[in-house]
Design an enzyme around this catalytic site. Structure first.
Site, short mmCIF file in Angstrom:
data_model
loop_
_atom_site.label_atom_id
_atom_site.label_comp_id
_atom_site.label_asym_id
_atom_site.label_seq_id
_atom_site.Cartn_x
_atom_site.Cartn_y
_atom_site.Cartn_z
N GLU A 174 -59.18 -3.38 -11.57
CA GLU A 174 -58.74 -4.75 -11.97
C GLU A 174 -59.68 -5.90 -10.97
OE1 GLU A 174 -56.98 -8.29 -13.71
OE2 GLU A 174 -57.07 -6.35 -14.37
N ASP A 176 -62.05 -7.48 -8.37
CA ASP A 176 -63.68 -7.81 -7.75
C ASP A 176 -63.63 -8.16 -6.35
OD1 ASP A 176 -64.26 -7.88 -10.49
OD2 ASP A 176 -63.72 -9.90 -10.85
N ASP A 216 -64.01 -2.52 -9.98
CA ASP A 216 -64.25 -3.30 -10.92
C ASP A 216 -65.81 -4.20 -10.57
OD1 ASP A 216 -64.35 -4.46 -13.26
OD2 ASP A 216 -62.56 -5.93 -12.82
N ASP A 220 -67.98 -11.86 -9.73
CA ASP A 220 -68.02 -12.23 -11.25
C ASP A 220 -67.86 -13.86 -11.11
OD1 ASP A 220 -68.12 -9.71 -12.19
OD2 ASP A 220 -66.36 -9.66 -12.99
N ARG A 273 -75.36 -4.94 -15.14
CA ARG A 273 -75.06 -6.31 -14.97
C ARG A 273 -75.63 -6.94 -13.52
NH1 ARG A 273 -68.31 -5.74 -16.20
NH2 ARG A 273 -68.59 -4.69 -18.21
#
EC number: 4.2.2.2
Length: 393
Positions: A174, A176, A216, A220, A273
């Site tokens: 979950e 970051d 995770d 982000d 990513r």
């Protein structure tokens, strides 16, 4: 002890006033100190989206009573309690966000590990060893948070103590290392290192026959956040590196937002990513990507992921990817329902690369700021690498 550093010269020279001030501060358990470096007063550079439609100055306007040196999580959260007042928080040594008490479950980790950075804040590490472990820095625009600068710190990606299971997708973590979310805007991330550190993905165990994933994202940016510049930073040893735009159905919040500039950064041994983008408009230039398509832990998959309504302009980037031949150059950019991507002047394994045949439409939006793309050479890639990350400001 948390030190409120003066960082300003006094407007009066009276020795009596100075003595009174110091005595009052000592009585409250806070000692006077100098602002360690004027770099804490710097604003985001004019190069990058953080300079557009306003300015990103962080805590540069802080008065002497809102300049701090902190050495632990209690002092850090106390300094953050100044709210939206301009503040400079200087990080000395390692901040264990857990306070040394391990998280017991999902709820406990959610309650204690997510540290919200309010508006008009500069967080800057001192020296070469400023570090955050066991938690996340969150820049959340729900209450209007904007104008935040994070510089010269190392953040070890948090380890989820209780991942959730999704049928068909296995175990998912979950938390970051950093999250810019809910409309936060005007953010500058500079000379920051984010890494899996001493808990790498090959250390995962299995549960119910599947890999027990405990990491995770690294950094982000989502939910309508905007005007972000990331520069001179290092993301090292990580899988899901940077997600810009969190899902395909959030157009109402994301459309026309998520403007992000990436320059002079290094992405080392990251799987994917870097970034993956939905709805956002990304300018990536003079960055260095290093990986290995056969890495046993962080196997390189792609750098740019073009998702729904996302667009990327790549210029003068360096891709040094072992076991990726020139004939497979298009693997550096992957299509996820998106179609807009252009590249100019990048190199793959030391040779010029042409990504125009990778099946994308050209990026045609205007970049509003003045910038200078340096021709990518081996020497430039090494210089960017030598300068990227924490401890190099």
């Amino acid at each position: 002890m948390m030190n409120k550093a003066s960082g300003r010269s006094f407007t009066r020279s009276s020795k009596y006033l100075l003595a009174t001030l110091i005595a009052g501060m000592m009585a409250s358990g806070v000692s006077a100190a100098e602002l360690v470096s004027d770099k804490a007063l710097e604003s985001a550079p004019t190069v990058g989206w953080a300079s557009q439609n306003g300015f990103t100055t962080g805590g540069a306007a802080a008065t002497s009573d809102n300049i701090y040196i902190v050495t632990n999580i209690s002092e850090f959260t106390s300094a953050l309690s100044a709210g939206a007042e301009a503040k400079i928080i200087q990080i000395k040594g390692t901040i264990d966000i857990s306070g040394g008490t391990p998280y017991t479950d999902f709820a406990d980790q959610k309650a204690r590990s997510q540290i919200n950075i309010p508006a008009n804040t500069t967080v800057i590490g001192l020296g070469t060893d400023a570090k955050f472990i066991n938690g996340s820095l969150i820049i959340d625009g729900t209450d209007g948070t904007n104008n935040v600068i994070i510089r010269n710190v190392y953040i070890q990606t948090p380890i989820d103590v209780e991942p959730h299971y999704e049928k068909g997708d296995g175990w998912n973590a979950e938390w970051d290392a950093m999250n810019i979310t809910n409309g936060a805007h005007h953010v500058w991330i500079d000379h920051v290192t984010i890494s899996d550190g001493n808990f790498t993905d090959d250390m995962y165990t299995t549960k119910d026959g599947e890999t027990y994933v405990q990491h995770d994202g690294a950094l982000d940016i989502k939910r309508g956040s905007d005007y972000v510049t990331i520069s001179n930073s290092l993301i090292d040893q990580h899988d899901k590196t940077m997600l810009i735009g969190h899902n395909d159905t959030n157009s109402a919040q994301d459309k026309g937002k998520l403007h992000v500039t990436l320059f002079n950064n290094v992405f080392n041994r990251v799987t994917e990513r870097a970034p993956r983008v939905r709805y956002g408009s990304i300018h990536s230039f003079n960055n260095v990507f290093k990986g290995d398509a056969k890495d046993p832990v962080y196997r390189y998959q792609y750098s740019f992921g073009i998702g729904t309504s996302g667009s990327v302009l790549s210029e003068g980037n360096s891709f040094t990817i072992a076991n990726l031949s020139a004939s497979k150059a298009c693997k550096v950019v992957k299509k996820f329902n998106g179609s807009i991507f252009s590249d100019n002047g990048s190199v793959l394994n030391g040779s010029a690369v042409d990504l125009s045949g990778c099946g994308f439409s050209a990026y045609t939006s205007k970049i509003p700021y003045i910038y200078d793309v340096q021709p990518m050479t081996t020497e430039l890639a090494q210089s960017i690498t030598d300068n990227a990350g924490s401890g190099k400001l």
